[in-house]
Design a protein around this motif. Sequence first.
Motif, PDB file in Angstrom:
ATOM      1  N   THR A 278       0.807  -1.208  -0.275  1.00 54.16           N
ATOM      2  CA  THR A 278       0.226   0.112   0.521  1.00 54.16           C
ATOM      3  C   THR A 278       0.110   1.268   0.071  1.00 54.16           C
ATOM      4  O   THR A 278       0.188   2.289  -0.341  1.00 54.16           O
ATOM      5  CB  THR A 278      -0.942   0.340   1.057  1.00 54.16           C
TER       6      THR A 278
ATOM      7  N   GLU B   3      -6.817  -5.460  -4.030  1.00 50.62           N
ATOM      8  CA  GLU B   3      -7.451  -4.379  -4.091  1.00 50.62           C
ATOM      9  C   GLU B   3      -6.927  -2.721  -3.408  1.00 50.62           C
ATOM     10  O   GLU B   3      -6.963  -1.758  -4.366  1.00 50.62           O
ATOM     11  CB  GLU B   3      -9.411  -4.161  -4.259  1.00 50.62           C
ATOM     12  N   ASP B   4      -6.733  -2.582  -2.662  1.00 54.84           N
ATOM     13  CA  ASP B   4      -6.465  -1.779  -1.629  1.00 54.84           C
ATOM     14  C   ASP B   4      -5.595  -0.896  -2.263  1.00 54.84           C
ATOM     15  O   ASP B   4      -5.846   0.894  -2.348  1.00 54.84           O
ATOM     16  CB  ASP B   4      -5.533  -1.802   0.294  1.00 54.84           C
TER      17      ASP B   4
ATOM     18  N   ALA C 214      -6.590   3.410  -4.359  1.00 54.93           N
ATOM     19  CA  ALA C 214      -5.653   4.026  -3.422  1.00 54.93           C
ATOM     20  C   ALA C 214      -5.156   5.068  -4.665  1.00 54.93           C
ATOM     21  O   ALA C 214      -4.677   5.994  -5.127  1.00 54.93           O
ATOM     22  CB  ALA C 214      -4.797   3.867  -2.726  1.00 54.93           C
TER      23      ALA C 214
ATOM     24  N   SER D 115     -14.090  -1.068  -4.665  1.00 53.72           N
ATOM     25  CA  SER D 115     -14.450  -0.215  -3.480  1.00 53.72           C
ATOM     26  C   SER D 115     -15.614   0.154  -3.323  1.00 53.72           C
ATOM     27  O   SER D 115     -15.242   0.743  -2.096  1.00 53.72           O
ATOM     28  CB  SER D 115     -13.492   1.047  -3.641  1.00 53.72           C
TER      29      SER D 115
ATOM     30  N   LEU E   3     -14.749  -0.990   1.219  1.00 53.92           N
ATOM     31  CA  LEU E   3     -13.511  -2.613   1.112  1.00 53.92           C
ATOM     32  C   LEU E   3     -13.779  -2.564   2.704  1.00 53.92           C
ATOM     33  O   LEU E   3     -13.448  -1.723   3.857  1.00 53.92           O
ATOM     34  CB  LEU E   3     -12.425  -1.731   0.413  1.00 53.92           C
TER      35      LEU E   3
END
Length: 419
Positions: A49, A71-72, A76, A101, A147
Motif C-alpha cells: 500500500t 485491491e487496496d 488508492a 471499492s 472495502l
Amino acid sequence: MRVLVVGSGAREHAIIWKLSQSPRITQLYCAPGNGGTRAIAENLAISATDVADLVEWAQAHSIDLTVIGPEDPLAAGIADRFRELSLPVFGPSKEGARIESSKAWAKELMQRYHVPTAASATFTEPSEAEEYLRHQSLPIVVKADGLAAGKGVIVAHTREEALAAVAHIMKDRAVGEAGSRIIIEECLTGVEVSVLAFTDGKSIRPMVPACDYKRVFDNDNGPNTGGMGAYSPPRFATKELLAQIEETVLQPIVDGMAAEDVPYSGVLYAGMMVTESGPKVLEFNCRFGDPETQVILPRLKSDLLDVMLRIVEGKLGEADVQWSEEASCGVVLASGGYPGPFAKGYPISGLETIDSDALVFQAGTARQGGATITSGGRVLTVVGLDKDLAGARAKAYANATRISFDGCHYRKDVALREV
Ligand code: AMP
Ligand code: GLY
C-alpha cells in the motif's frame, strides 16, 4: 523484461510463478512478497500500500511492467500514479476500481446497463435503513459500501439480525469508513461461481470459472475467511452459462465503463449467483481473486506476460488466450485460530516432500535461518491438477497432508461436491 508484482499472498505467488515461465522475463521482483516468492523473485521491503515508494522504486529500477495484486493499492490510485509517469502497469484506475471499492457505485453501474443483480437500496442514514427494513422480506443482506476484506457482508435471517447488522456497520463502524454507506439487498439463492476476465477496456477474454470456499469449516460452517480453497471448473458452469455471463455481465460492464469515460483494464472479477432465474451478480472485484487465481493460472496455457502486455497496449483483441482441459483443486492451510487471532513463527515441515506435479503457493510464510516459518493466517495453498476433479482433489489432499506446522487446519471438503 523486468517485472514487479505488488502483494504478498498466494495469489501473488501464483502470478509470479506463471510469469516466471515466460521466456521474456529476465528479472522478477515482489513487493513485499513472502517466503515462497523469494525463491523465484527478489522480495522488496516495500508494503503493497506504499504507493509513493512503489512508484519511485519502479521508475528508478527501469521496471517494464508492474502488476498490482490486491485491491487496496488499486483503490488508492496506484495505477493512475504509474500511468502519469508513463510506467506500464497492469490494473485499473482508481475510478475503475470503484467497481469493488464502492458497492453502491457498482450497483448503479449495473442498473444503468441492465446487468442482472439482486434488487437493492443504498443508505447513508441508519434511521432510513431501519425504516426500510420494516417492509422487507427475509432473509436479507446488509453490506458495507466500501472495502472491508470480506467482513462487510451480513446475511440476516431475522429482522433483529438485520437491524443489528445496520448498527454494527453504520453506528459501531465495525469496518471503519467502509460502513458510512450501506446497501440492503435481496437475498439470492443458488450456486456461486467466480468468473474472471482479462480486459483492456474494449475486448474481454474470460478465464476458466472457479468456485471458492469462504467459510472456515467444512460444509460452510464457521465465520468467513479470505478463502479456504477453490477448484476449477465447476460442472454446472456450462459453456452456455459462461456465454450468458459474458454477454449479460462482463461485456456490458466493460462497454458501459468505456462509454462513461472510465476505461477499465486489468482483471474484472464477477462473483455470480446462479439462480433459478439466471446468473446474477453478487459482487465485482477489480483484481484477481484469492484463492481462485491459484487454481486458474495453472490452467492457463498461454504466456501470462504476453497477455498482460497486450492489455497494457490496449490490444487484448490480438492475444491468444488458451486454457488447458485439466481440472484443478486448491486447499488453503491456515494457522490455528484463523480467521480469529492466531500465533505465528512456527516452522513448516514437509515442503520438500511435495510431488513434482503438485504446486504450493505460499502466503503467510517467511524465511528464518534456512527454515520456512508461518507469518500469517492463510499460510499456503496446495494445488493438484489432473484430468478430472476427482484426481485433482486427490492430489491436492495427498500433498496437503504431508505439510505440517503447529495449529495447521484446512477444509476437507474442497471440490467434494464434484466427485
Ligand atoms: P460479497 O463480498 O458481496 O461477494 O459477499 C460475500 C458473500 O456473501 C458472497 O460470496 C455470498 O455468499 C454472500 N452474499 C452476498 N450477497 C448476497 C446476496 N444478495 N444473496 C445471498 N448471498 C449473498
Ligand atoms: N475469493 C474472493 C476474493 O478474492 O475476493
